[in-house]
Design a protein around this motif. Structure first.
Motif, mmCIF file in Angstrom:
data_model
loop_
_atom_site.group_PDB
_atom_site.id
_atom_site.type_symbol
_atom_site.label_atom_id
_atom_site.label_comp_id
_atom_site.label_asym_id
_atom_site.label_seq_id
_atom_site.Cartn_x
_atom_site.Cartn_y
_atom_site.Cartn_z
ATOM 1 N N TRP A 1 0.653 -1.120 -0.111
ATOM 2 C CA TRP A 1 0.043 -0.027 0.165
ATOM 3 C C TRP A 1 0.807 1.215 0.038
ATOM 4 O O TRP A 1 0.536 2.202 -0.822
ATOM 5 C CB TRP A 1 -0.900 -0.044 1.390
ATOM 6 C CG TRP A 1 -1.681 1.218 1.326
ATOM 7 C CD1 TRP A 1 -2.905 1.418 0.747
ATOM 8 C CD2 TRP A 1 -1.427 2.369 2.469
ATOM 9 N NE1 TRP A 1 -3.259 2.865 1.004
ATOM 10 C CE2 TRP A 1 -2.483 3.260 2.011
ATOM 11 C CE3 TRP A 1 -0.457 2.517 3.057
ATOM 12 C CZ2 TRP A 1 -2.724 4.381 2.745
ATOM 13 C CZ3 TRP A 1 -0.315 3.840 3.759
ATOM 14 C CH2 TRP A 1 -1.404 4.658 3.682
ATOM 15 N N GLY B 1 1.989 2.892 -3.344
ATOM 16 C CA GLY B 1 1.357 4.054 -4.105
ATOM 17 C C GLY B 1 0.284 4.845 -3.369
ATOM 18 O O GLY B 1 -0.294 5.567 -3.903
ATOM 19 N N SER B 2 0.727 4.770 -2.006
ATOM 20 C CA SER B 2 -0.288 5.863 -1.122
ATOM 21 C C SER B 2 0.074 7.360 -1.267
ATOM 22 O O SER B 2 -0.884 8.202 -0.809
ATOM 23 C CB SER B 2 -0.123 5.436 0.367
ATOM 24 O OG SER B 2 1.281 5.523 0.993
ATOM 25 N N LEU C 1 0.022 9.035 -3.818
ATOM 26 C CA LEU C 1 -0.809 9.582 -4.862
ATOM 27 C C LEU C 1 -2.296 9.937 -4.193
ATOM 28 O O LEU C 1 -2.734 10.597 -4.776
ATOM 29 C CB LEU C 1 -0.944 8.738 -5.932
ATOM 30 C CG LEU C 1 0.416 8.420 -6.900
ATOM 31 C CD1 LEU C 1 0.424 7.517 -7.898
ATOM 32 C CD2 LEU C 1 0.614 9.929 -7.678
ATOM 33 N N LYS D 1 -7.964 3.660 -3.190
ATOM 34 C CA LYS D 1 -7.880 3.261 -4.387
ATOM 35 C C LYS D 1 -8.580 4.448 -5.612
ATOM 36 O O LYS D 1 -9.386 5.021 -5.150
ATOM 37 C CB LYS D 1 -8.906 2.036 -5.038
ATOM 38 C CG LYS D 1 -9.396 1.750 -6.385
ATOM 39 C CD LYS D 1 -10.541 0.808 -6.593
ATOM 40 C CE LYS D 1 -11.074 0.615 -7.878
ATOM 41 N NZ LYS D 1 -12.205 -0.326 -7.981
ATOM 42 N N ARG E 1 -3.608 5.953 -9.058
ATOM 43 C CA ARG E 1 -2.785 4.836 -8.700
ATOM 44 C C ARG E 1 -2.865 3.711 -9.562
ATOM 45 O O ARG E 1 -1.801 2.955 -9.796
ATOM 46 C CB ARG E 1 -3.183 4.442 -7.206
ATOM 47 C CG ARG E 1 -2.847 5.118 -5.927
ATOM 48 C CD ARG E 1 -3.424 4.896 -4.657
ATOM 49 N NE ARG E 1 -3.551 3.372 -4.254
ATOM 50 C CZ ARG E 1 -4.002 3.217 -3.011
ATOM 51 N NH1 ARG E 1 -4.364 3.936 -2.304
ATOM 52 N NH2 ARG E 1 -4.045 1.827 -2.715
ATOM 53 N N TYR F 1 -0.597 4.962 -12.343
ATOM 54 C CA TYR F 1 0.948 5.045 -12.093
ATOM 55 C C TYR F 1 1.592 3.441 -12.323
ATOM 56 O O TYR F 1 2.477 3.449 -12.922
ATOM 57 C CB TYR F 1 1.075 5.157 -10.551
ATOM 58 C CG TYR F 1 2.135 5.031 -9.570
ATOM 59 C CD1 TYR F 1 3.430 5.954 -10.074
ATOM 60 C CD2 TYR F 1 2.343 4.068 -8.767
ATOM 61 C CE1 TYR F 1 4.674 5.681 -9.451
ATOM 62 C CE2 TYR F 1 3.656 3.811 -8.221
ATOM 63 C CZ TYR F 1 4.649 4.709 -8.441
ATOM 64 O OH TYR F 1 5.993 4.424 -7.951
ATOM 65 N N TRP F 2 0.842 2.549 -11.869
ATOM 66 C CA TRP F 2 1.430 1.219 -11.924
ATOM 67 C C TRP F 2 1.145 0.708 -13.329
ATOM 68 O O TRP F 2 2.360 0.106 -13.905
ATOM 69 C CB TRP F 2 0.656 0.201 -11.003
ATOM 70 C CG TRP F 2 1.090 0.329 -9.691
ATOM 71 C CD1 TRP F 2 -0.002 0.730 -8.701
ATOM 72 C CD2 TRP F 2 2.093 0.052 -8.977
ATOM 73 N NE1 TRP F 2 0.734 0.679 -7.267
ATOM 74 C CE2 TRP F 2 2.234 0.191 -7.506
ATOM 75 C CE3 TRP F 2 3.401 -0.489 -9.221
ATOM 76 C CZ2 TRP F 2 3.076 0.317 -6.726
ATOM 77 C CZ3 TRP F 2 4.418 -0.790 -8.698
ATOM 78 C CH2 TRP F 2 4.429 -0.343 -7.240
ATOM 79 N N GLU G 1 -4.805 -2.959 -7.800
ATOM 80 C CA GLU G 1 -5.399 -1.358 -7.399
ATOM 81 C C GLU G 1 -6.732 -1.398 -8.145
ATOM 82 O O GLU G 1 -7.652 -0.777 -7.485
ATOM 83 C CB GLU G 1 -4.283 -0.318 -7.893
ATOM 84 C CG GLU G 1 -2.975 -0.153 -7.250
ATOM 85 C CD GLU G 1 -3.253 0.472 -5.667
ATOM 86 O OE1 GLU G 1 -4.387 0.729 -5.572
ATOM 87 O OE2 GLU G 1 -2.181 0.938 -5.400
#
Length: 739
Positions: free
Chosen positions: A370, A373-374, A376, A380, A384, A387-388, A583
Motif C-alpha cells: 500500500w 502507491g499511497s 498519490l 484506490k 494509482r 501509476y502502476w 489496484e
C-alpha cells in the motif's frame, strides 16, 4: 397524555431509551436527543409487570451531557430479580417509536443471589454487510432478531456486553477522514450523531436494546479504522511540512497537517463515546480513560479502554496500548478485587488468533504494498491504477527491446533504476515493516543494482574512448529494435485487461448492475459471466506472452548470463502489471487493511511490553490460579474459542490456563472462510518478546475452533463452570462449550 404518536422519535431523530447500569435494586435509562435543542421535559416511570395495578415509580435525573443532549434517568428502590414495565414521556407524548409497542419496554433487575446469563457480541457494521450482500439485504438484522428471541425465551439473561465497533464511523467520514472538516465542528457533531442514529435507530436494534441493559467498550471503528495504529496520526510527513510552509508563507492561510487533522477528529469522537456509550457504564477507575471494573454476582467484569491512549509514544519511542498511569490504576483495582470466583476481561482486540510470524509477514507485506502507491492517494483511485500501468508499459517496452551491439544494457540499467528508486525512497518503510531482515533486503537490492550497473558500464565503456558520446551517437550504436507490432499487441492487451478489471470493480458500475438485476440469482449470473470474461482475457494475455517469449536470445554461455537481467526485469514488469490489476480491483486497500488489524492485537511485535504487563495482570487477577479468568474479545470478524497458557513459575508444568471467547461480528461482513483457515494457526503457537529465535516466551495459545459466520455468545455460569453458547447465523442450534 397523548400516547398515539408512535413515530415521535423518528420525527425528531432521537436514540433510546436504553436500560443501563443494572443492579439488584436500581436501573437507569439512557437516551440522546441529538446535538440540536432538547425537549422541554423528559420523565420516566416503571412498575412491576406482574402487578400493573400498582402505582408507578418515577425516575430521577442522574446525569446530563450537553453535546448530544444525553439524559440518564435512574430508578431506585426496585425489587431484586423482578421484571418491570416502563414508559418514557417526552413533553406530553409516550416515546415508543416505529415498529415497537409498549410491551417491548421492559427490564429485569439483577438477582440478589446466584448468577445470571450475559450476552456478548461485537462489530455492528450494517452498511458493509449490505454492500456485500448485494440485493439480499433482508438478512441484515437477522442476528438481532435471533438475539431478541433468545432474550425472550431465556428468562435469566440480564446483561449485555458490547465489545467494540458499535458503530462504523468509516462509512461516514471515510477511512482517510476526508469527509471531516476541522473548521466546522457543528457539521461534524451532526454527522457523528447521524451515524449513531443509523446504527442504533432501527426497530430491530431498539427491540433488543430497550430491554437489555448493556456495558459498552469501544474499538477502532467507533472512531475510525485502525485508530492509534496509523502512521499519519503519529508523524508529520515531509509533504505536510511543505504544504504548511507554502500555505503560511505564501498564502498566509493556516493549513492543518494530517496529524493535526487526526487530533481534531479524535477529540470529537472521544466526546461522542463518552456521552453515547461510556455514560451507560459503571464509573471509570481513572479520569481521562473509560476502563472500569464491576462486581456482578459472583463474577467481576474488567473492561479495558484500549483506544484513547493507543498509539501515543512512550518515553523510549515505542508505541503503547495503555499508558503507564493507566496500567497502574488497573493493577490497583485488580489488587482490591474480592468476593468473586471468576473475572471476565473485556479486551476489544484479541490476544490469541494468528501466530506471531503469520501476523508479522501479513502486516509487513500488505502495508508495504500500500505504501508504494499511497503518496498519490489514500485509497484506490485512477491515479494509482495509472501509476502502476505507466511503470508496467515502460518496463514492458524495455523488456522487449533488443540491441545487437549493446545486448541487455537497457534492461540492466532500467532494472537498476527501478530497484534503487524503490529501495531509496522506501528505506524507512523497509526498516519498519521488515525489522529483522530490512538491512539484508537493502543490501541485496544494492548488490544487484551494482552488478547490473557493472554489466551496463562494461558494455558502454568501449564507446567512451573519444569522450562522452552524444545521445544521437549512443542511439545509433545501440540501434534498438522494439518489435513494434508485438509490443503494441502485448501492451494493448495488458492495458485492456487492467481496464476491464478496474471498471468491473468500480462502485458505480456495481450500482448500475444492482439497479438492472433486482434479484440475487440474476445478479450472481451476470457477475459470473463478468468473471469468466476476465479470466478468459488473462488466459489470452498469458498465451500471447508465452508464445512471444523473449527477443531472439541465442543459447550461449554469455547469453545465459544475459538472461539474468531479462528475467529480473520480467519479474519487475509482472509485479507492475499485478499491482495495476490489484489496484483496479481494490485488493491492495483490502490487503493493506490487514496491517491495522495486526497492529491492533496484543500479539503484535510492537506491543511486547504491553503484553508482558497484560500477562502479569491476568496472573494477578487469577489470585495465583485460584480464580478463573476469561478473556472476551471481538474485532476479527470471526467467532471462536482459544486456550491461552501462561507460565506461573520456573517449575515444570506450573501454568495458568484461561480461555479467550471471541464473538465477532454480530452484523458486519465475516472474514472469508479461506482466510480464517489460513490465519487461525495450527497446534500450539508461542508468543515471544520479539521475533528472535531465543527471545523469552510470554505465553502460548491453541485455537480450539473458529467459524466465519455472524454470531453472538451467551455466557451462563453453571456449577462452577462457564457454559458458552455460540449462536451462528448458519446454524439452527448453538455451539456449546463448557469451560
Amino acid at each position: 397524555m397523548n400516547n398515539s404518536n408512535l413515530k415521535l422519535a423518528e420525527q425528531h431523530g432521537w436514540i433510546g431509551p436504553f436500560p443501563c447500569k443494572p443492579t439488584v435494586t436500581d436501573m437507569s435509562l439512557w437516551m440522546s436527543f441529538g446535538p440540536s435543542s432538547p425537549p422541554k421535559k423528559v420523565q420516566a416511570r416503571a412498575k412491576r409487570k406482574s402487578s400493573l395495578t400498582e402505582e408507578w415509580i418515577s425516575a430521577s435525573i442522574a446525569n446530563t451531557f450537553s453535546t448530544y443532549q444525553v439524559q440518564v434517568l435512574t430508578f431506585s428502590g426496585l425489587e431484586p430479580n423482578t421484571e418491570y414495565q416502563y414508559e418514557v414521556i417526552v413533553d406530553s407524548d409516550i416515546w415508543v417509536g416505529e415498529g415497537l409497542c409498549k410491551d417491548d419496554f421492559i427490564f429485569k433487575t439483577l438477582p440478589d443471589k446466584g448468577d445470571f446469563e450475559t450476552v456478548f457480541m461485537s462489530c455492528h457494521g450494517i452498511e458493509a454487510y449490505e454492500k456485500a450482500a448485494d440485493t439480499n439485504i433482508g438478512n441484515t438484522w437477522e442476528m438481532w432478531k435471533r438475539l431478541n428471541n433468545a432474550i425472550t425465551e431465556r428468562d435469566n439473561i440480564r446483561l449485555g456486553i458490547l465489545g467494540g465497533d458499535q458503530v462504523y464511523m468509516d462509512d461516514t467520514f471515510t477511512e482517510d477522514i476526508s469527509n471531516f472538516d476541522p473548521k466546522n465542528p457543528e457539521l461534524t457533531r451532526r454527522m457523528i450523531y447521524d451515524a449513531y442514529l443509523k446504527y442504533w435507530g432501527t426497530p430491530e436494534y431498539r427491540r433488543v436494546m430497550v430491554k437489555l441493559p448493556c456495558y459498552l467498550m469501544w474499538d477502532d471503528h467507533d472512531i475510525i479504522d485502525g485508530w492509534g495504529s496509523r502512521k499519519e496520526q503519529l508523524n508529520i510527513s515531509n509533504s505536510d511540512r511543505i504544504k504548511e510552509f507554502i500555505f503560511q508563507k505564501i498564502f498566509k492561510v493556516r493549513n492543518f497537517t494530517k496529524m493535526e487533522k487526526w487530533r481534531h477528529y479524535g477529540s470529537h469522537l472521544f466526546v461522542a463515546f463518552d456521552e453515547m456509550q461510556a455514560s451507560r457504564n459503571p464509573t471509570a477507575m481513572k479520569s481521562g480513560v473509560s476502563s472500569f471494573i464491576k462486581n456482578q454476582g459472583e463474577a467481576a467484569i474488567l473492561a479495558l479502554d484500549m483506544r484513547r491512549e493507543r498509539g501515543t509514544k512512550e518515553d523510549d519511542g515505542s508505541l503503547q496500548i495503555l499508558s503507564a498511569s493507566h496500567q497502574i490504576a488497573i493493577d490497583e483495582a485488580a489488587e482490591k478485587l474480592t468476593d468473586c470466583s471468576s473475572v471476565f476481561i473485556v479486551s476489544p482486540v484479541t490476544l490469541a488468533r494468528m501466530s506471531g510470524k503469520i501476523e508479522f509477514i501479513l502486516g509487513s507485506i500488505s502495508n508495504f504494498m500500500w505504501q508504494l502507491g499511497s503518496f498519490l492517494s489514500y485509497r484506490k483511485s485512477p491515479l494509482r491504477v495509472g501509476y502502476w500501468s505507466f511503470l508496467f508499459l515502460v518496463g514492458y517496452w524495455i523488456l522487449y527491446s533488443e540491441s545487437e551491439k549493446l545486448p541487455g544494457v537497457l534492461q540492466a540499467l532500467s532494472l537498476m533504476i527501478f530497484l534503487l528508486a524503490i529501495t531509496i525512497f522506501n528505506h524507512k518503510n523497509i526498516n519498519e515493516y521488515f525489522p529483522n531482515t530490512g538491512k539484508q533486503i537493502k543490501a541485496v537490492s544494492y548488490t544487484i543494482s551494482a552488478i547490473l550497473f557493472g554489466y551496463g558500464m562494461n558494455k558502454l565503456l568501449p564507446h567512451f574512448n573519444d569522450g562522452i558520446p552524444s545521445f544521437e551517437a549512443l542511439s545509433t550504436v545501440a540501434h534498438l529494435k522494439f518489435h513494434e507490432l508485438d509490443s503494441v499487441i502485448g501492451s494493448g492487451l495488458s492495458v485492456l485487461v487492467i481496464l476491464y478489471f478496474t471498471l468491473s470493480n468500480w462502485s458505480k458500475f456495481n450500482t448500475v448492475l444492482k439497479s438492472r438485476f433486482t434479484d440475487k440469482k440474476s445478479l450472481a449470473t451476470c457477475r459470473g459471466w463478468i468473471t469468466k470474461f476476465g479470466i478468459a482475457a488473462l488466459v489470452t494475455l498469458s498465451i500471447f506472452n508465452w508464445w512471444r517469449g523473449l527477443p531472439g536470445i541465442e543459447t550461449t554461455v554469455e547469453n545465459l548470463v544475459l538472461l539474468i537481467p531479462y528475467a529480473l526485469l520480467g519479474i519487475c514488469v509482472f509485479i507492475f502489471f499485478l499491482m495495476a490489476l490489484l489496484e483496479g480491483m481494490g485488493v491492495v486497500d483490502t490487503i493493506a487493511g490487514l496491517n491495522d488489524d495486526v497492529m491492533d492485537a496484543w500479539s503484535a511485535p510492537e506491543h511486547a511490553r504491553s503484553l508482558k504487563w497484560f500477562r502479569n495482570l491476568i496472573l494477578k487477577l487469577s489470585d495465583e490460579g485460584r480464580r478463573k479468568v476469561y478473556l472476551l474479545c471481538g474485532d476479527i470478524h470471526t467467532g471462536g474459542l482459544s486456550e491461552i497458557s501462561f507460565k506461573m513459575s520456573e517449575r515444570e508444568g506450573d501454568k495458568f490456563n484461561l480461555y479467550q471467547i471471541t464473538s465477532s461480528p454480530v452484523s458486519y461482513v465475516t472474514m472469508p472462510a479461506l482466510v480464517e483457515k489460513i490465519t487461525s494457526g495450527v497446534g500450539t503457537v508461542p508468543l515471544k518478546e520479539s521475533q528472535k529465535k531465543d527471545a523469552p516466551l510470554i505465553c502460548e495459545f491453541t485455537n480450539v475452533f473458529f467459524r466465519s459466520q455472524r454470531n453472538f455468545v451467551i455466557l451462563k455460569p453453571e456449577n462452577g463452570n462457564l457454559n458458552v453458547s455460540y449462536y451462528f447465523e448458519d446454524l439452527e442450534k448453538p455451539v456449546v462449550y463448557i469451560l
